[in-house]
Design an enzyme around this catalytic site. Structure first.
Site, PDB file in Angstrom:
ATOM      1  N   HIS A  31       0.854  -1.182   0.000  1.00 28.49           N
ATOM      2  CA  HIS A  31       0.000   0.000   0.000  1.00 28.49           C
ATOM      3  C   HIS A  31       0.897   1.242   0.000  1.00 28.49           C
ATOM      4  O   HIS A  31       1.899   1.279   0.690  1.00 28.49           O
ATOM      5  CB  HIS A  31      -0.927  -0.021   1.213  1.00 28.49           C
ATOM      6  CG  HIS A  31      -1.894   1.121   1.182  1.00 28.49           C
ATOM      7  ND1 HIS A  31      -2.779   1.295   0.144  1.00 28.49           N
ATOM      8  CD2 HIS A  31      -2.100   2.154   2.024  1.00 28.49           C
ATOM      9  CE1 HIS A  31      -3.480   2.398   0.365  1.00 28.49           C
ATOM     10  NE2 HIS A  31      -3.093   2.938   1.490  1.00 28.49           N
ATOM     11  N   HIS A  43      -2.989   9.283   1.194  1.00 24.55           N
ATOM     12  CA  HIS A  43      -3.035   8.086   0.351  1.00 24.55           C
ATOM     13  C   HIS A  43      -4.428   7.875  -0.205  1.00 24.55           C
ATOM     14  O   HIS A  43      -5.395   8.468   0.254  1.00 24.55           O
ATOM     15  CB  HIS A  43      -2.538   6.851   1.131  1.00 24.55           C
ATOM     16  CG  HIS A  43      -3.335   6.536   2.368  1.00 24.55           C
ATOM     17  ND1 HIS A  43      -3.585   5.269   2.801  1.00 24.55           N
ATOM     18  CD2 HIS A  43      -3.945   7.348   3.245  1.00 24.55           C
ATOM     19  CE1 HIS A  43      -4.311   5.299   3.901  1.00 24.55           C
ATOM     20  NE2 HIS A  43      -4.536   6.550   4.194  1.00 24.55           N
ATOM     21  N   CYS A 162      -3.610   2.869  -5.387  1.00 27.08           N
ATOM     22  CA  CYS A 162      -2.824   3.695  -4.465  1.00 27.08           C
ATOM     23  C   CYS A 162      -1.425   4.005  -4.998  1.00 27.08           C
ATOM     24  O   CYS A 162      -0.875   5.072  -4.742  1.00 27.08           O
ATOM     25  CB  CYS A 162      -2.729   3.003  -3.106  1.00 27.08           C
ATOM     26  SG  CYS A 162      -2.004   1.350  -3.178  1.00 27.08           S
TER      27      CYS A 162
END
Ligand SMILES: [Zn+2]
Length: 259
Positions: A31, A43, A162
């Protein structure tokens, strides 16, 4: 050499504007976010909390036409964090988290920009570095903060995830053609692995094909990446894939002068 390859960093070594990441579900996927200082990260997360991970995985599998095991994307998050007053603040799928909530006890790693082709190809795992150079940190932070407020459209694991978000903040680059996949090194390495399957006489030859394909897809190498000012991201995404984003109109300064 080991530290160089693993990309692990201490939080005290971070600088605002750094692209950071942490692995989830073992090493199944990573991530990504942009560190913006004061122990906070911006994010991109999925908004649709309700949809199950299996839907996303099967969607990806049908797109790749093979049984890849890349895991589900980050879900949006209701923070009960007491470490930072703004942690978990949702912003149209883009969120600001404190570093601890972003990391979830996983090791902090920093994405590398401007690596050499040799260094890029030495890493078999995608989504850790790019040939592309980073823009100055003030540009990176400005893009991240703008998108936190205005949104980044609909999350899509295969071409708008992401990592695409963080790469965009760092470089200002996006891919206009929806069919060409996005900029994410994670996704492109899966794609490269699948497209490299064929008649290869050896593992070495397979690895070479895989690495060349992966390299050719890197945002710093491919020719189809275009620079998009952050104020134009909404119209760009709406045109590309029917996102329904609206950003404020630019001020008309001719009008201002007359007043
Ligand atoms: Zn937090």
């Amino acid at each position: 050499m080991k530290g160089l390859l693993s990309h692990k960093v201490k939080s005290s070594e971070l600088a605002p504007g750094d692209h950071i990441y942490a692995y989830r579900s073992g090493y199944a996927y990573s991530h990504h976010g942009i560190f913006v200082g004061e122990n906070t990260v911006i994010h991109y997360v999925r908004k649709d909390e309700g949809s199950s991970s299996s839907t996303i995985i099967s969607g990806l599998i049908s797109r790749f036409s093979s049984s890849t095991t890349l895991a589900a994307s980050e879900k949006s998050f209701q923070s009960t964090c007491s470490k930072h007053p703004d942690c978990g603040r949702p912003g149209n799928g883009v969120a600001l988290f404190c570093l601890d909530c972003f990391l979830r006890d996983k090791k902090l790693r920093r994405y590398k920009y401007g690596v050499t082709p040799e260094e890029f190809k030495a890493k078999l795992r995608g989504g850790t570095c790019t040939i592309a150079k980073s823009d100055p940190p003030e540009d990176v932070i400005r893009r991240a903060r703008y998108l936190l407020k205005m949104g980044f459209g609909n999350y899509n694991l295969s071409d708008h995830n992401c990592e695409d978000f963080a790469l965009y903040c760092k470089t200002g680059l996006l891919i206009p053609n929806k069919e060409a996949f996005g900029t994410s090194g994670q996704i492109n390495s899966v794609q490269a692995a699948l497209s490299s399957v064929g008649d290869h006489s050896s593992v070495i030859e397979y690895t070479r094909t895989y690495n060349e394909t992966r390299y050719s897809k890197d945002i710093g190498v491919r020719k189809d990446a275009v620079e998009v000012p952050v104020e134009d991201v909404a119209s760009f995404l709406n045109r590309r894939e029917g996102h329904n984003l609206e950003y404020p109109k630019k001020k008309n300064h001719d009008h201002c002068e007359r007043e």
